[in-house]
Motif scaffolding. Structure first.
Motif, PDB file in Angstrom:
ATOM      1  N   ARG A   1      -8.265   9.033   1.392  1.00  0.00           N
ATOM      2  CA  ARG A   1      -9.049   9.053   1.526  1.00  0.00           C
ATOM      3  C   ARG A   1      -9.996   9.790   2.332  1.00  0.00           C
ATOM      4  NH1 ARG A   1      -9.934   2.763   2.823  1.00  0.00           N
ATOM      5  NH2 ARG A   1      -9.124   3.206   0.763  1.00  0.00           N
TER       6      ARG A   1
ATOM      7  N   HIS B   1       0.965  -0.979   0.111  1.00  0.00           N
ATOM      8  CA  HIS B   1      -0.250  -0.378   0.038  1.00  0.00           C
ATOM      9  C   HIS B   1       0.768   0.764  -0.091  1.00  0.00           C
ATOM     10  CE1 HIS B   1      -3.476  -2.177   0.833  1.00  0.00           C
ATOM     11  NE2 HIS B   1      -2.502  -3.080   1.910  1.00  0.00           N
TER      12      HIS B   1
ATOM     13  N   SER C   1     -14.571   4.001   0.747  1.00  0.00           N
ATOM     14  CA  SER C   1     -14.664   3.319  -0.859  1.00  0.00           C
ATOM     15  C   SER C   1     -15.759   2.585  -1.734  1.00  0.00           C
ATOM     16  CB  SER C   1     -13.582   1.597  -0.968  1.00  0.00           C
ATOM     17  OG  SER C   1     -14.318   0.802  -0.713  1.00  0.00           O
TER      18      SER C   1
ATOM     19  N   ALA D   1       1.870   4.984  -6.599  1.00  0.00           N
ATOM     20  CA  ALA D   1       0.124   5.257  -6.355  1.00  0.00           C
ATOM     21  C   ALA D   1      -0.007   5.990  -7.663  1.00  0.00           C
ATOM     22  CB  ALA D   1       0.017   6.142  -5.100  1.00  0.00           C
TER      23      ALA D   1
ATOM     24  N   GLU E   1      -2.936   6.063  -0.394  1.00  0.00           N
ATOM     25  CA  GLU E   1      -4.117   5.907   0.017  1.00  0.00           C
ATOM     26  C   GLU E   1      -4.594   6.124   1.306  1.00  0.00           C
ATOM     27  OE1 GLU E   1      -5.168   1.655  -1.081  1.00  0.00           O
ATOM     28  OE2 GLU E   1      -2.901   0.927  -1.774  1.00  0.00           O
ATOM     29  N   GLN E   2      -3.709   6.154   1.723  1.00  0.00           N
ATOM     30  CA  GLN E   2      -4.165   6.967   4.134  1.00  0.00           C
ATOM     31  C   GLN E   2      -4.653   8.336   3.197  1.00  0.00           C
ATOM     32  OE1 GLN E   2      -5.975   4.486   6.081  1.00  0.00           O
ATOM     33  NE2 GLN E   2      -5.143   2.627   4.507  1.00  0.00           N
TER      34      GLN E   2
ATOM     35  N   HIS F   1      -3.543   8.021  -8.989  1.00  0.00           N
ATOM     36  CA  HIS F   1      -4.509   9.128  -9.007  1.00  0.00           C
ATOM     37  C   HIS F   1      -5.297   8.816  -9.906  1.00  0.00           C
ATOM     38  CE1 HIS F   1      -2.331  10.823  -4.912  1.00  0.00           C
ATOM     39  NE2 HIS F   1      -0.850   9.879  -5.995  1.00  0.00           N
TER      40      HIS F   1
ATOM     41  N   THR G   1      -9.382   8.969  -6.038  1.00  0.00           N
ATOM     42  CA  THR G   1      -9.164   8.040  -5.335  1.00  0.00           C
ATOM     43  C   THR G   1      -7.832   7.160  -5.456  1.00  0.00           C
ATOM     44  OG1 THR G   1      -9.552   6.447  -6.592  1.00  0.00           O
ATOM     45  CG2 THR G   1     -11.940   6.906  -5.350  1.00  0.00           C
ATOM     46  N   VAL G   2      -7.070   6.455  -4.395  1.00  0.00           N
ATOM     47  CA  VAL G   2      -5.383   6.404  -5.359  1.00  0.00           C
ATOM     48  C   VAL G   2      -5.405   4.953  -5.000  1.00  0.00           C
ATOM     49  CG1 VAL G   2      -3.196   6.300  -3.925  1.00  0.00           C
ATOM     50  CG2 VAL G   2      -4.847   8.132  -3.587  1.00  0.00           C
ATOM     51  N   THR G   3      -4.878   4.101  -6.112  1.00  0.00           N
ATOM     52  CA  THR G   3      -4.631   2.813  -6.266  1.00  0.00           C
ATOM     53  C   THR G   3      -3.396   2.683  -5.785  1.00  0.00           C
ATOM     54  OG1 THR G   3      -6.571   2.393  -8.320  1.00  0.00           O
ATOM     55  CG2 THR G   3      -5.487   0.548  -7.689  1.00  0.00           C
ATOM     56  N   SER G   4      -2.773   1.549  -5.363  1.00  0.00           N
ATOM     57  CA  SER G   4      -1.401   0.852  -5.177  1.00  0.00           C
ATOM     58  C   SER G   4      -0.870   0.184  -6.059  1.00  0.00           C
ATOM     59  CB  SER G   4      -0.838   0.689  -3.629  1.00  0.00           C
ATOM     60  OG  SER G   4      -1.412   1.959  -2.683  1.00  0.00           O
TER      61      SER G   4
END
Length: 279
Positions: A164, A156, A168, A217, A160-161, A219, A263-266
């Protein structure tokens, strides 16, 4: 072994069209493709493999970086995806081969590829077999660059934290599925399917060296996430629900969000190499 759904749903015209539309309308695939292509160091390459190439988003990024005389081969086991890709990327330097990633070395001569790039798909394959096949087609010193979704890798990014601002979209989907359709989620399994240590071990067994790993990350927005989950193969939740029901759930869940919510994706990005000294 590869997951049971490694191909399920991909060789379908509706899925292929939706997937191609997403890759051209939203930045995720373009951004990840450019990042992987850059890490592969393609400026002097003669032959590059786009593994699990889909409809050609990553091949396009590769073609932008290789020399004019270079060749690119896109390998994917879903002909429906490639039929669209041929129309979208009509570059004479690009060849399309319909084959499983595990069978790559049956279609590409040994030790001829300068690089192999795989975007957003390696975890859907039998990775020990694929890593061995990739090693066979790479020339000594050739690079293998791929990424793994953070959920599959168990990693992660700190963004991500911090990014938020509420629940989700996936969690809202599960709540509405339970409320409206009696959905019961399976027991949570947080065991990474392809952790960095697992990837390193499997690459070493295939006689390749890990040059770098990086957690990055991506975005995006809630609107992009909804578009992604509208593609049939990605619709949620899993289980005995029709696609129409999943789209009803998605619509209701999305209505509880704001489209531009970030939103964020790792992603775990891996750069490996066939060592120069190995025969």
């Amino acid at each position: 072994m590869a997951p049971q759904d490694a191909l399920h749903g991909w060789d379908d015209a509706i899925t292929a069209q939706a997937y191609a539309a997403f890759t051209r309308a939203y930045p995720m695939y373009n951004a990840t493709s450019r990042d992987l292509a850059r890490r592969a160091r393609l400026t002097t390459s003669g032959l590059v493999i786009d593994l699990c190439g889909g409809t050609g988003a990553t091949a396009t990024a590769i073609l932008d970086l290789v020399p004019p005389a270079a060749r690119v081969i896109s390998v994917d086991n879903a002909p429906a995806m490639q039929r669209i890709g041929r129309r979208l990327v009509p570059d004479p330097r690009l060849t399309w081969i319909a084959a499983a990633a595990e069978d790559l070395d049956d279609h590409v001569p040994a030790a001829t590829a300068d690089a192999v790039v795989c975007n957003s798909a390696i975890w859907k394959t039998d990775t020990p077999e694929v890593f061995t096949a990739v090693r066979r087609v790479l020339r000594p010193g050739g690079r293998f660059v791929f990424n793994i979704g953070g959920g599959f890798a168990g990693v992660h990014h700190r963004d991500e934290q911090t990014a938020r601002t509420g629940p989700s979209l996936n969690s809202l989907i599960r709540q509405i599925a339970a409320r409206d359709y009696g959905y019961t989620p399976p027991p949570a399994d947080h065991t990474p399917k392809l952790s960095p240590s697992t990837v390193s071990r499997q690459l070493a067994q295939a006689r390749m060296s890990v040059l770098a790993t990086d957690i990055v990350a991506q975005h995006t927005t809630m609107a992009e996430k909804k578009a992604w989950l509208s593609i049939p193969v990605f619709a949620r939740p899993d289980g005995d629900l029709s696609h129409a029901q999943r789209m009803d759930i998605l619509t209701k869940a999305y209505a509880l969000t704001t489209p531009q919510t970030p939103t964020v994706t790792s992603w775990l990005v891996v750069v490996a190499q066939r060592p120069e000294e190995q025969p």
